[in-house]
Scaffold this active site. Structure first.
Site, PDB file in Angstrom:
ATOM      1  N   ALA A 134      -3.913   3.177   7.901  1.00 36.52           N
ATOM      2  CA  ALA A 134      -3.366   1.729   8.483  1.00 36.52           C
ATOM      3  C   ALA A 134      -4.199   1.269   9.417  1.00 36.52           C
ATOM      4  O   ALA A 134      -5.145   0.346   9.030  1.00 36.52           O
ATOM      5  CB  ALA A 134      -1.879   2.338   8.998  1.00 36.52           C
ATOM      6  N   ARG A 135      -4.117   1.506  10.758  1.00 34.06           N
ATOM      7  CA  ARG A 135      -4.822   1.125  11.899  1.00 34.06           C
ATOM      8  C   ARG A 135      -4.804   2.363  12.936  1.00 34.06           C
ATOM      9  O   ARG A 135      -3.780   2.875  13.001  1.00 34.06           O
ATOM     10  CB  ARG A 135      -4.032  -0.276  12.518  1.00 34.06           C
ATOM     11  CG  ARG A 135      -4.274  -1.198  12.070  1.00 34.06           C
ATOM     12  CD  ARG A 135      -5.713  -1.980  11.806  1.00 34.06           C
ATOM     13  NE  ARG A 135      -5.902  -3.253  11.242  1.00 34.06           N
ATOM     14  CZ  ARG A 135      -6.299  -3.398  10.029  1.00 34.06           C
ATOM     15  NH1 ARG A 135      -6.735  -2.374   9.282  1.00 34.06           N
ATOM     16  NH2 ARG A 135      -6.493  -4.508   9.508  1.00 34.06           N
ATOM     17  N   ILE A 168       0.711  -1.225  -0.090  1.00 34.79           N
ATOM     18  CA  ILE A 168      -0.150  -0.083   0.001  1.00 34.79           C
ATOM     19  C   ILE A 168       0.796   1.392  -0.032  1.00 34.79           C
ATOM     20  O   ILE A 168       0.642   2.267  -0.655  1.00 34.79           O
ATOM     21  CB  ILE A 168      -0.791   0.002   1.136  1.00 34.79           C
ATOM     22  CG1 ILE A 168      -1.891  -1.140   1.044  1.00 34.79           C
ATOM     23  CG2 ILE A 168      -1.591   1.210   1.298  1.00 34.79           C
ATOM     24  CD1 ILE A 168      -2.999  -1.252   2.201  1.00 34.79           C
ATOM     25  N   GLU A 210     -12.754   1.447  16.810  1.00 39.68           N
ATOM     26  CA  GLU A 210     -13.913   1.320  15.631  1.00 39.68           C
ATOM     27  C   GLU A 210     -15.092   0.411  16.213  1.00 39.68           C
ATOM     28  O   GLU A 210     -14.887  -0.559  16.691  1.00 39.68           O
ATOM     29  CB  GLU A 210     -13.439   0.560  14.372  1.00 39.68           C
ATOM     30  CG  GLU A 210     -12.366   1.793  13.782  1.00 39.68           C
ATOM     31  CD  GLU A 210     -11.660   1.161  12.464  1.00 39.68           C
ATOM     32  OE1 GLU A 210     -12.179   0.117  11.953  1.00 39.68           O
ATOM     33  OE2 GLU A 210     -10.690   1.558  12.193  1.00 39.68           O
ATOM     34  N   HIS A 236     -13.371   3.257   7.818  1.00 41.46           N
ATOM     35  CA  HIS A 236     -12.699   2.203   7.666  1.00 41.46           C
ATOM     36  C   HIS A 236     -13.043   1.731   6.094  1.00 41.46           C
ATOM     37  O   HIS A 236     -13.299   0.320   5.860  1.00 41.46           O
ATOM     38  CB  HIS A 236     -12.748   1.132   8.535  1.00 41.46           C
ATOM     39  CG  HIS A 236     -11.437   0.266   8.486  1.00 41.46           C
ATOM     40  ND1 HIS A 236     -10.979  -0.479   9.529  1.00 41.46           N
ATOM     41  CD2 HIS A 236     -10.735  -0.263   7.319  1.00 41.46           C
ATOM     42  CE1 HIS A 236     -10.020  -0.942   9.407  1.00 41.46           C
ATOM     43  NE2 HIS A 236      -9.623  -1.048   8.131  1.00 41.46           N
TER      44      HIS A 236
HETATM   45  P1  NAP Z   1       2.811  -4.764   3.709  1.00 42.92           P
HETATM   46  O1  NAP Z   1       2.916  -4.933   2.369  1.00 42.92           O
HETATM   47  O2  NAP Z   1       3.399  -5.850   4.718  1.00 42.92           O
HETATM   48  O3  NAP Z   1       3.579  -3.338   4.163  1.00 42.92           O
HETATM   49  C1  NAP Z   1       3.914  -2.971   5.520  1.00 42.92           C
HETATM   50  C2  NAP Z   1       4.788  -2.146   5.578  1.00 42.92           C
HETATM   51  O4  NAP Z   1       5.203  -1.446   6.752  1.00 42.92           O
HETATM   52  C3  NAP Z   1       6.424  -2.474   5.147  1.00 42.92           C
HETATM   53  O5  NAP Z   1       7.023  -1.492   4.384  1.00 42.92           O
HETATM   54  C4  NAP Z   1       7.015  -2.656   6.523  1.00 42.92           C
HETATM   55  O6  NAP Z   1       8.633  -2.459   6.361  1.00 42.92           O
HETATM   56  C5  NAP Z   1       6.402  -1.494   7.161  1.00 42.92           C
HETATM   57  N1  NAP Z   1       6.793  -1.740   8.758  1.00 42.92           N
HETATM   58  C6  NAP Z   1       6.351  -2.628   9.240  1.00 42.92           C
HETATM   59  N2  NAP Z   1       6.467  -2.734  10.713  1.00 42.92           N
HETATM   60  C7  NAP Z   1       7.203  -1.450  10.738  1.00 42.92           C
HETATM   61  C8  NAP Z   1       7.485  -0.803  11.876  1.00 42.92           C
HETATM   62  N3  NAP Z   1       7.423  -1.118  13.171  1.00 42.92           N
HETATM   63  N4  NAP Z   1       8.102   0.595  11.706  1.00 42.92           N
HETATM   64  C9  NAP Z   1       7.905   0.796  10.333  1.00 42.92           C
HETATM   65  N5  NAP Z   1       7.669   0.282   9.443  1.00 42.92           N
HETATM   66  C10 NAP Z   1       7.011  -0.980   9.554  1.00 42.92           C
HETATM   67  O7  NAP Z   1       1.405  -4.385   4.111  1.00 42.92           O
HETATM   68  P2  NAP Z   1       0.340  -3.658   3.173  1.00 42.92           P
HETATM   69  O8  NAP Z   1      -0.505  -4.385   2.308  1.00 42.92           O
HETATM   70  O9  NAP Z   1       0.980  -2.300   2.577  1.00 42.92           O
HETATM   71  O10 NAP Z   1      -0.791  -3.131   4.260  1.00 42.92           O
HETATM   72  C11 NAP Z   1      -0.284  -2.141   5.491  1.00 42.92           C
HETATM   73  C12 NAP Z   1      -1.609  -1.916   6.179  1.00 42.92           C
HETATM   74  O11 NAP Z   1      -2.364  -1.432   5.829  1.00 42.92           O
HETATM   75  C13 NAP Z   1      -2.097  -3.440   6.757  1.00 42.92           C
HETATM   76  O12 NAP Z   1      -1.165  -3.965   7.788  1.00 42.92           O
HETATM   77  C14 NAP Z   1      -3.245  -2.930   7.605  1.00 42.92           C
HETATM   78  O13 NAP Z   1      -3.415  -2.613   8.813  1.00 42.92           O
HETATM   79  C15 NAP Z   1      -3.520  -1.722   6.605  1.00 42.92           C
HETATM   80  N6  NAP Z   1      -4.734  -1.668   5.761  1.00 42.92           N
HETATM   81  C16 NAP Z   1      -5.780  -1.112   6.014  1.00 42.92           C
HETATM   82  C17 NAP Z   1      -6.975  -1.069   4.941  1.00 42.92           C
HETATM   83  C18 NAP Z   1      -7.889  -0.023   5.285  1.00 42.92           C
HETATM   84  O14 NAP Z   1      -9.278  -0.335   4.636  1.00 42.92           O
HETATM   85  N7  NAP Z   1      -7.679   1.223   5.722  1.00 42.92           N
HETATM   86  C19 NAP Z   1      -7.005  -1.952   4.241  1.00 42.92           C
HETATM   87  C20 NAP Z   1      -5.846  -2.835   4.052  1.00 42.92           C
HETATM   88  C21 NAP Z   1      -4.870  -2.783   4.938  1.00 42.92           C
HETATM   89  P3  NAP Z   1       9.741  -3.631   5.768  1.00 42.92           P
HETATM   90  O15 NAP Z   1       9.099  -3.781   4.321  1.00 42.92           O
HETATM   91  O16 NAP Z   1      10.758  -2.732   6.126  1.00 42.92           O
HETATM   92  O17 NAP Z   1       9.175  -4.768   6.721  1.00 42.92           O
END
Ligand code: NAP
Length: 297
Positions: A215-216, A140, A245, A263
């Site tokens: 995110a969350r 994302i 939520e 959300h």
């Molecule tokens: P992803 O591909 O796993 O990407 C997560 C990113 O966050 C990675 O770049 C990771 O870094 C980084 N990260 C993890 N822990 C961290 C920390 N402690 N400090 C800094 N960066 C950190 O996940 P995604 O698919 O992009 O989704 C991200 C989040 O969006 C989900 O986990 C979910 O909670 C949220 N989301 C929200 C919605 C909504 O409807 N609003 C929908 C879907 C998802 P590294 O690559 O370096 O490990």
């Protein structure tokens, strides 16, 4: 005999129908014969539930968040977790940009004013030329960065590690907030990121800064955010997710420099259809002994 599946949260009706054609679904209580749990990205699967289900093999998430799942317990038991990556990435990125623009150009506030019969033209902020910082550069975050490039003078990010991307890596969230005009959160929830955006981070973002969270809710200290918004220590916020939520604090609901969304980052017809398909594909592949398209590594 169809396998027993426990639905840990409500899921879209179309997905429920698709699952009911293939499996026996349980809604209120998980029987000990449960082989799979299905639920949304906000579901809670704790160690006690896992302990009660000796036949549990897989947790299929309708989404990509899994911060409510006890990973220690699943790993100890060898339980697989499958998510729906890519099905929703572009939609959540669109939502992030939409929220930011809605804050800077006062889209929601002006809409409310016009509906009340007030034709005034308060000044917004120019979106182009701002520095956009992204916290979490995964699927994302990268989709947001690609969109942000069109507007921004600079796209910056931080994550646990530096990526091979054209955007500038900074080592931590504090540096990112300081260097950004718009700070967009796209990292997972959970212990590591809980309360990461506190009053000090908001002060680094500063009085012209905008915070966007797709995110969350747990990533933000919500009380600190409300205090910063009230005192105009930051310029505004676009929030898709909240700490408790579906409760949205009354203070946030009253503020015109805040844009709220229920959300809905992944809530498009196309995204939800692709997510449902992937949940079914994950379960079918699992029970057929095949490769899961959304297996969490
Ligand atoms: P992803 O591909 O796993 O990407 C997560 C990113 O966050 C990675 O770049 C990771 O870094 C980084 N990260 C993890 N822990 C961290 C920390 N402690 N400090 C800094 N960066 C950190 O996940 P995604 O698919 O992009 O989704 C991200 C989040 O969006 C989900 O986990 C979910 O909670 C949220 N989301 C929200 C919605 C909504 O409807 N609003 C929908 C879907 C998802 P590294 O690559 O370096 O490990």
């Amino acid at each position: 005999m169809p396998h027993d599946i426990f639905l840990a949260t409500a899921i879209p009706p179309a997905l429920e129908i698709a699952l009911a054609e293939r499996f026996t679904l349980h809604r209120d209580t998980a029987p000990p014969t449960t082989r799979a749990i299905v639920g949304g990205g906000m579901m809670t699967v704790d160690a006690a539930l896992i302990e009660r289900l000796p036949e549990l093999e897989i947790i299929a998430v309708h989404g990509v968040g899994f911060d409510g799942i006890d990973r220690v317990a699943t790993t100890a038991r060898g339980i697989q977790i499958a998510i729906t990556p890519d099905a929703l990435t572009e939609d959540v990125a669109d939502q992030a940009i939409a929220l930011w623009l809605a804050v800077d150009r006062r889209i929601a506030a002006n809409d409310r004013a016009l509906r009340m019969g007030n034709w005034t033209v308060p000044l917004g902020r120019r979106a182009s030329g701002r520095r956009i910082g992204i916290f979490g550069l995964g699927r994302i975050g990268q989709a947001i960065a690609r969109r942000a490039e069109v507007f921004a003078t600079e796209v910056l990010y931080t994550a646990r590690s530096e990526k091979r991307v054209p955007w500038r890596f900074v080592p931590d969230l504090a540096t990112l907030a300081e260097a950004s005009d718009v700070l967009i959160l796209a990292a997972p929830g959970g212990r590591e990121t809980r309360g990461a955006v506190d009053g000090a981070i908001l002060d680094r973002l500063g009085k012209d800064g905008v915070l966007v969270n797709v995110a969350r809710g747990s990533l933000i200290d919500e009380e600190a955010l409300i205090a910063a918004l009230e005192a105009h220590r930051i310029a505004g916020a676009g929030l898709d997710v909240f700490a408790e939520e579906p409760d949205v604090p009354a203070m946030l609901r009253r503020m015109n420099h805040v844009v709220l969304a229920p959300h809905q980052g992944s809530a498009t017809r196309e995204g939800r259809a692709a997510m449902a398909e992937m949940v079914v594909a994950n379960l079918e592949a699992h029970f057929a002994g095949g490769e899961l398209p959304g297996l969490l590594g």
